[in-house]
Design a protein around this motif. Sequence first.
Motif, PDB file in Angstrom:
ATOM      1  N   ASP A 141     -12.348   4.634 -11.012  1.00 24.27           N
ATOM      2  CA  ASP A 141     -11.871   4.396  -9.870  1.00 24.27           C
ATOM      3  C   ASP A 141     -10.313   4.312  -9.871  1.00 24.27           C
ATOM      4  O   ASP A 141      -9.741   3.229  -9.408  1.00 24.27           O
ATOM      5  CB  ASP A 141     -12.579   3.017  -9.293  1.00 24.27           C
ATOM      6  N   LYS A 178      -0.728   4.004  -1.669  1.00 18.96           N
ATOM      7  CA  LYS A 178      -2.394   4.205  -0.884  1.00 18.96           C
ATOM      8  C   LYS A 178      -2.723   5.549  -0.664  1.00 18.96           C
ATOM      9  O   LYS A 178      -3.685   6.131  -0.541  1.00 18.96           O
ATOM     10  CB  LYS A 178      -2.630   3.438   0.096  1.00 18.96           C
ATOM     11  N   ASP A 224       0.741  -1.315  -0.017  1.00 18.73           N
ATOM     12  CA  ASP A 224       0.179   0.055   0.096  1.00 18.73           C
ATOM     13  C   ASP A 224       0.736   1.411  -0.064  1.00 18.73           C
ATOM     14  O   ASP A 224       0.428   2.483   0.430  1.00 18.73           O
ATOM     15  CB  ASP A 224      -1.059  -0.095   1.191  1.00 18.73           C
ATOM     16  N   SER A 259      -3.613  10.638  -3.715  1.00 21.22           N
ATOM     17  CA  SER A 259      -4.752  11.105  -4.225  1.00 21.22           C
ATOM     18  C   SER A 259      -5.133  10.559  -5.481  1.00 21.22           C
ATOM     19  O   SER A 259      -4.215  10.104  -6.332  1.00 21.22           O
ATOM     20  CB  SER A 259      -5.005  12.631  -4.288  1.00 21.22           C
ATOM     21  N   ASN A 260      -6.452  10.407  -5.835  1.00 25.01           N
ATOM     22  CA  ASN A 260      -6.825  10.072  -7.167  1.00 25.01           C
ATOM     23  C   ASN A 260      -6.019  10.644  -8.130  1.00 25.01           C
ATOM     24  O   ASN A 260      -5.346   9.917  -9.224  1.00 25.01           O
ATOM     25  CB  ASN A 260      -8.360  10.262  -7.498  1.00 25.01           C
ATOM     26  N   THR A 268      -4.649  -5.845  -5.220  1.00 29.56           N
ATOM     27  CA  THR A 268      -6.114  -5.319  -5.100  1.00 29.56           C
ATOM     28  C   THR A 268      -6.956  -6.159  -6.152  1.00 29.56           C
ATOM     29  O   THR A 268      -7.834  -6.337  -5.674  1.00 29.56           O
ATOM     30  CB  THR A 268      -6.258  -3.824  -5.480  1.00 29.56           C
ATOM     31  N   GLN A 315      -8.413   4.650  -7.325  1.00 33.22           N
ATOM     32  CA  GLN A 315      -7.540   4.073  -6.389  1.00 33.22           C
ATOM     33  C   GLN A 315      -7.181   2.821  -6.754  1.00 33.22           C
ATOM     34  O   GLN A 315      -6.305   1.926  -6.199  1.00 33.22           O
ATOM     35  CB  GLN A 315      -8.606   4.007  -5.188  1.00 33.22           C
ATOM     36  N   HIS A 330      -3.669   2.304  -7.330  1.00 32.29           N
ATOM     37  CA  HIS A 330      -2.648   2.211  -5.970  1.00 32.29           C
ATOM     38  C   HIS A 330      -1.626   0.835  -6.311  1.00 32.29           C
ATOM     39  O   HIS A 330      -0.456   1.094  -5.792  1.00 32.29           O
ATOM     40  CB  HIS A 330      -2.931   2.407  -4.681  1.00 32.29           C
TER      41      HIS A 330
END
Length: 196
Positions: free
Chosen positions: A79, A54, A51, A57-58, A111, A81, A84
């Motif tokens: 999306d 993580k 992460d 920001s977007n 993920t 995220q 990441h």
Amino acid sequence: MNWNEIESDLKRKLTKKRYQHTLNVVEAARELALKYGCNVENAAIAAMLHDCAKCFSNDELLDYAKKHNIEIDAVSLEDPQLLHGPVGAMVAGELYSVEDPEIRDAICYHTTGRKAMTKLDKIIYLADFIEKGRTYPGVEKARRKALTDLDAATIQALTNSICHVAQMGALIHKRSICARNDLIIKKLKKIKNESE
């Protein structure tokens, strides 16, 4: 960077909750690596860095992905995220000097999963899913399954994730579907071969 430097840098960059989650994933990954005969040090490094992006920001994830030629598919565009993992794999190399492609791939796909997941991919995906801080419905069942069958536990984790995302009305990444289908096909082939 050595382990202590990585740990110190992440402690500074991640939220307290995210950092604790990271330590929990490291613990779970080490246990799974020992159980399933995977390099424990590689599992710990991948878990510690899974992460590392993580906190982006977007917009930062999208900008980083564009600058580093990381594919931004339609689902990730909606999306960001989801980026990441792929961005984290690149950051692991650039900032934390991780050169091993297997470690970087485990970070990249932690993920979503992917088709033809390696043992390390499965361990990091599953460790993230079952670490001791997780409290979602069904986590205990997943933890028990992880003690006996890495593939079955990964299938269960992928299934749970896909169902959860679908129930939220969010987009499901095709890599997750491919990962689950691939593992199920391999399991069915194994059962068929054993019965012949």
